[in-house]
Write a protein that holds these residues in place. Structure first.
Motif, short mmCIF file in Angstrom:
data_model
loop_
_atom_site.label_atom_id
_atom_site.label_comp_id
_atom_site.label_asym_id
_atom_site.label_seq_id
_atom_site.Cartn_x
_atom_site.Cartn_y
_atom_site.Cartn_z
N ALA A 83 0.84 -1.19 0.00
CA ALA A 83 0.00 0.00 0.00
C ALA A 83 0.87 1.24 0.00
O ALA A 83 2.00 1.22 0.47
CB ALA A 83 -0.90 0.00 1.22
N VAL B 270 -8.23 -4.22 7.96
CA VAL B 270 -8.52 -3.14 7.03
C VAL B 270 -7.58 -2.00 7.41
O VAL B 270 -7.89 -1.16 8.23
CB VAL B 270 -9.99 -2.71 7.11
CG1 VAL B 270 -10.27 -1.56 6.18
CG2 VAL B 270 -10.87 -3.88 6.75
N ALA B 271 -6.39 -2.03 6.85
CA ALA B 271 -5.34 -1.13 7.31
C ALA B 271 -4.39 -0.79 6.17
O ALA B 271 -4.38 -1.46 5.14
CB ALA B 271 -4.56 -1.76 8.46
N PHE B 272 -3.64 0.27 6.40
CA PHE B 272 -2.59 0.67 5.47
C PHE B 272 -1.35 -0.15 5.82
O PHE B 272 -0.74 0.07 6.85
CB PHE B 272 -2.33 2.17 5.64
CG PHE B 272 -1.17 2.69 4.86
CD1 PHE B 272 -1.31 3.02 3.53
CD2 PHE B 272 0.06 2.87 5.46
CE1 PHE B 272 -0.25 3.52 2.81
CE2 PHE B 272 1.13 3.36 4.74
CZ PHE B 272 0.98 3.69 3.42
N MET C 42 -10.09 -0.10 0.43
CA MET C 42 -9.23 1.03 0.82
C MET C 42 -9.04 1.98 -0.37
O MET C 42 -9.05 3.19 -0.21
CB MET C 42 -7.85 0.54 1.28
CG MET C 42 -7.85 -0.38 2.45
SD MET C 42 -7.94 0.43 4.05
CE MET C 42 -6.41 1.30 4.13
N GLU D 203 -10.13 6.37 -1.52
CA GLU D 203 -9.11 7.38 -1.78
C GLU D 203 -9.68 8.52 -2.61
O GLU D 203 -10.62 8.33 -3.38
CB GLU D 203 -7.93 6.75 -2.52
CG GLU D 203 -7.18 5.73 -1.72
CD GLU D 203 -6.19 6.34 -0.76
OE1 GLU D 203 -6.05 7.58 -0.78
OE2 GLU D 203 -5.57 5.58 -0.01
N ALA D 204 -9.07 9.69 -2.49
CA ALA D 204 -9.59 10.86 -3.20
C ALA D 204 -9.05 10.97 -4.62
O ALA D 204 -9.74 11.44 -5.51
CB ALA D 204 -9.25 12.12 -2.41
N LYS E 20 -1.01 8.15 6.85
CA LYS E 20 -0.48 7.28 5.80
C LYS E 20 0.77 7.88 5.18
O LYS E 20 1.75 7.18 4.94
CB LYS E 20 -1.54 7.08 4.71
CG LYS E 20 -2.40 5.89 4.94
CD LYS E 20 -3.15 5.43 3.74
CE LYS E 20 -3.84 6.44 2.92
NZ LYS E 20 -4.97 5.90 2.17
N VAL F 249 1.64 0.27 10.55
CA VAL F 249 0.35 -0.17 10.00
C VAL F 249 -0.71 0.81 10.48
O VAL F 249 -0.82 1.06 11.69
CB VAL F 249 0.02 -1.59 10.50
CG1 VAL F 249 -1.38 -1.98 10.08
CG2 VAL F 249 1.03 -2.57 9.98
N VAL F 250 -1.46 1.40 9.57
CA VAL F 250 -2.45 2.40 9.95
C VAL F 250 -3.84 1.89 9.60
O VAL F 250 -4.15 1.66 8.44
CB VAL F 250 -2.21 3.75 9.24
CG1 VAL F 250 -3.10 4.82 9.83
CG2 VAL F 250 -0.76 4.16 9.33
N GLU F 251 -4.68 1.71 10.63
CA GLU F 251 -6.06 1.32 10.39
C GLU F 251 -6.95 2.56 10.45
O GLU F 251 -6.64 3.50 11.16
CB GLU F 251 -6.55 0.39 11.49
CG GLU F 251 -5.95 -0.98 11.48
CD GLU F 251 -6.41 -1.75 12.71
OE1 GLU F 251 -7.60 -1.68 13.04
OE2 GLU F 251 -5.56 -2.38 13.34
N TYR G 6 -1.57 18.30 1.52
CA TYR G 6 -2.77 17.47 1.43
C TYR G 6 -3.95 18.11 2.15
O TYR G 6 -5.03 17.57 2.18
CB TYR G 6 -2.48 16.09 2.02
CG TYR G 6 -3.32 15.00 1.42
CD1 TYR G 6 -2.91 14.34 0.27
CD2 TYR G 6 -4.55 14.66 1.99
CE1 TYR G 6 -3.70 13.37 -0.29
CE2 TYR G 6 -5.33 13.68 1.42
CZ TYR G 6 -4.90 13.04 0.28
OH TYR G 6 -5.69 12.08 -0.29
#
Lengths: 438, 345
Positions: A207, A373-375, A396, A400-401, B41, B58-60, B322
């Protein structure tokens, strides 16, 4: 009534043809056929619309624009103090974007002193070049001091412009790519150094917040781990449970209750299994969050009822004559089950398992609660490392934009569909090949 | 055959049961607000690329409340290290944290999420209030003590000091994180001030239903939801010179040659007034760090320091690019000092 009446009268009359509603019955059948065809065409239309939208949006994701530049790995830029022999950190922290910038302005014929012009280059190439060049240099430090052609990624906006997805007719202030950048793009396109290549990154990158360096690598590995865990756990447990229930267990109230519960479990919404996984595996057993192992356990629970039901149906379909013959020839019950019934039921069991696996592969809801459900940017080395799954990655990206993520999302859906189709085709082939009819 | 199957199932069962997972976690785990997610992120990715000896965090996502709940589950490797939040942690949340053993929580403010109203540069000056916005854009407003469908078609009907323009406003779409600020700070406030809230409340329904009624935006085309980014809003203003657009502060500042900004409640939006809390339509963004995990989870301290570095949250950093409103220099330094000193809540 009328027969009796005729008999009693004793008169033979030419009987009028009885109205048995033949016409209506034929009409009803015709109507039903039309309804059936309508139903099928509605399904087909929806399927076609879905596939066409996904494919028309997603096929471009499999190509990625790159710019091939002769990059001079200048020791003066990478390691100005010549300390790389003693301090390996120099190579990690070096100013790699500078190398690419120099190569690009030389290629485009911009004067190195023309700062405003160089400023307009911002956002032309991907920010991922730092990691890309660093990998080249760290893998082979001998490259320092030489010049090598490297295909670097164009930024997501340039990539969209190159693919013709950005309407260049509107004024440049309304789009993300300036007129100057478009001119440069055409210049590089003309001399062949800017071109589209097959996007292997879509399958290998993890990701990322940048569309051009984001891929499904971590998701594919995560899904693979989970499918493996589901297969290893759910298949033996499910088959053992169904053989016992079908062949050995006494039919009494207890087994009835168990059977009802298994059928109920198969219909339980998958998010409930996620809650269970969170409570039992993470909070009680202390397993790590976001790990494919926990995801696999949760999906195992979800798939078990499906496998048990399919296996029991397959076992029950083996005719009693086989059982009687085996027992009559002196086989023990165990021998009968494992040497005669189970091999004959195997195609049915496998089909059920594959369909269960396919359902598990497309599941997102239970994974939400166990933190999948994560980055996740780094590859999971073991199933205990954080990972995501294919449908999760789609979800995910859908959030995103940036526009470039829309194309990637559709591309990811195509990949997931291909996986599911392969699994379902395997199930059909297995059934066709090994199916026995009695 | 049978032995193989039995052994396989036994092995599988043993694998499932013997959850002797003991290896130390070497990856930071973050969860929480979806507004903070894009920023987190970017930082996580850059962190992983810069510090090659640490793994990428890890980012949820999942929302501030869910993140804080997960954060407050306790201390240990199977609990998260950082909770992102688009609001301050509530007292009862902190209490649940302390009850679960998370005794020391460090609060880090990363910047602000602020929105401004702007019109075409050639237009007159605008001075808006929350009441004006509510009366112009809500689906139903109060007229003579009764709740009626919004009858206003011109800004001058809403407030005589506003220009005589047809109402057309381009507001953040419902999936935008900033929509919540817009609803809370303008529509709900306007609903309250004009007395509409009391009338709706008198009509029955719980607080949630009242809020939903207050924040309902008119659907007759006068309030246009923009789901894309601010550049789409800008192009709408370009083509409709009497439109009013909602932008992020950073975006407005980059396009100040095309846009004229409106004051809200008499305050000109700027990094300073937002940071001081004078400008109403903004909120600070936070993340919360578990102090007990510092020094245990490799890279956690470095990640927080990296996040607070000016190359990330500074006005020139990628987060500002951003849409984050950077806190003023002194406040950023105060955050760094507080973290270095280990200040807890």
């Amino acid at each position: 009534m009328s027969d009796i009446a005729l008999g009693s009268a004793g008169i033979a009359v030419a009987r009028p043809r009885r109205d048995i509603g033949l016409k209506q019955r034929y009409a009803a059948e015709r109507r039903f056929r039309i309804y059936g065809m309508l139903a099928i065409s509605v399904c087909l239309i929806f399927l076609a619309v879905m596939l066409i939208t996904i494919f028309s949006k997603g096929y471009t994701a499999f190509w990625q624009t790159t710019v091939t530049l002769p990059i001079t790995f200048d020791a003066q830029v990478i390691d100005p103090q010549d300390k790389r022999a003693t301090d390996p950190n120099v190579l990690v922290a070096a100013n790699y974007p500078k190398l690419v910038e120099s190569a690009l302005i030389a290629k485009l014929g911009i004067s190195p002193d023309d700062k405003p012009m160089i400023g307009k280059l911002k956002g032309f190439l991907s920010d991922g070049v730092r990691a890309q060049l660093r990998k080249i240099v760290i893998d082979d430090p001998a490259v320092i001091g030489t010049t090598r052609d490297v295909a670097v990624l164009a930024s997501a906006n340039l990539d969209s412009a190159f693919k013709g997805q950005i309407d260049l007719a509107v004024g440049q202030e309304r789009r993300k790519v300036s007129d100057q950048q478009v001119a440069w793009m055409n210049q590089l396109k003309a001399d062949g150094s800017m071109a589209e290549h097959f996007n292997t990154g879509l399958f290998t990158y993890g990701a990322s917040s940048r569309p051009e360096t984001s891929g499904m690598g971590v998701a594919i590995i995560g899904s693979l781990y989970m499918m493996l865990i589901v297969l290893v756990l759910a298949l033996p447990i499910g088959v053992a449970a169904s053989i016992y229930l079908e062949e050995f267990a006494k039919k009494n109230r207890l087994t009835d209750i168990i059977e009802v519960n298994i059928n109920n479990l198969a219909a339980v919404p998958s998010i409930v299994f996620g809650l269970l996984g969170l409570a039992v595996f993470i909070n009680f057993l202390g397993l790590p969050r976001s790990a494919a192992f926990v995801g696999g356990l949760v999906l195992t629970l979800m798939t078990l009822p499906t496998i048990i039901i399919a296996t029991r149906a397959a076992l029950a379909a083996v005719p009693p004559s086989i059982r009687s013959a085996a027992l009559g020839l002196g086989a023990s019950k165990m021998q009968m089950v494992f040497q005669h019934i189970l091999p004959l039921a195997a195609p049915g069991i496998l089909t059920g398992t594959i369909i269960g696996l396919a359902r598990a592969l497309g599941e997102t809801a239970p994974l939400l609660l166990i933190g999948m459900v994560a980055f996740v940017a780094d590859y999971p080395k073991t199933p205990f490392d954080p990972a995501t799954a294919l449908p999760v990655q789609i979800y995910m990206w859908a959030n995103e934009a940036e526009r470039a993520f829309v194309e990637r999302m559709s591309g990811a859906i195509i990949i997931l569909l291909i996986f599911l189709m392969a699994m379902n085709i395997t199930a059909i082939v297995l059934r066709r090949r090994f199916e026995r009819r009695w | 055959m049978k032995k193989a199957i039995l052994t396989a199932s036994a092995a599988a069962l043993a694998l499932a049961a013997s959850v002797g997972y003991a290896a130390a976690r070497d990856q930071i785990q973050v969860a929480g607000s979806s507004t903070v997610l894009p920023y987190a992120k970017i930082v996580a990715e850059t962190f992983g690329e810069t510090f090659t000896n640490f793994k990428t965090p890890v980012v949820e996502s999942g929302g501030s409340g869910a993140g804080i709940k997960e954060f407050c589950k306790g201390v240990g490797e199977n609990t998260i290290d950082i909770a992102n939040s688009s609001r301050k942690m509530k007292d009862d949340e902190l209490k649940s944290c302390v009850d679960a053993g998370v005794k020391e929580v460090e609060e880090v403010k990363i910047g602000y999420d602020g929105i401004v109203f702007a019109t075409d540069i050639a237009g007159p000056d605008w001075a808006l209030t929350a009441d004006d916005v509510y009366k112009a854009l809500a689906a139903e407003i109060i007229v003579d003590g009764k709740i009626v469908a919004n009858p206003n078609t011109k800004w001058s009907q809403v407030n005589p000091s506003l220009p005589d323009w047809d109402i057309t406003a381009y507001i953040p779409g419902e999936k935008h994180g900033t929509r919540e600020v817009f609803e809370d700070k303008l529509l709900v406030a306007g609903c309250k001030n004009t007395g509409a809230q009391d009338v709706i409340k008198a009509g029955g329904g719980d607080d949630k239903a009242v809020r939903a009624k207050c924040v309902a935006v008119r659907k007759d085309g006068k309030a246009v939801d923009i789901d894309g980014d601010y550049s789409e809003t800008l192009s709408r203003i370009d083509s409709n010179k009497t439109g009013v657009g909602v932008f992020g502060l950073a975006f407005y500042e980059n396009n100040a040659d095309k846009l004229k900004v409106a004051t809200v409640g008499g305050v000109v939006p700027s990094t300073e007034t937002i940071a001081k809390g004078e400008y109403p339509v903004s909120r600070p963004l936070f993340f919360y760090v578990k102090k007990a995990h510092l020094g245990v989870i490799p890279g956690l301290k470095e990640y927080v320091e990296f996040f607070l570095d000016d190359q990330m949250i500074g006005p020139e950093g990628p987060l500002a690019g951003y849409g984050l409103v950077a806190a003023p220099e002194a406040e950023r330094q105060a955050q760094r000092d507080a973290f270095a000193a280990g200040k807890t809540m």
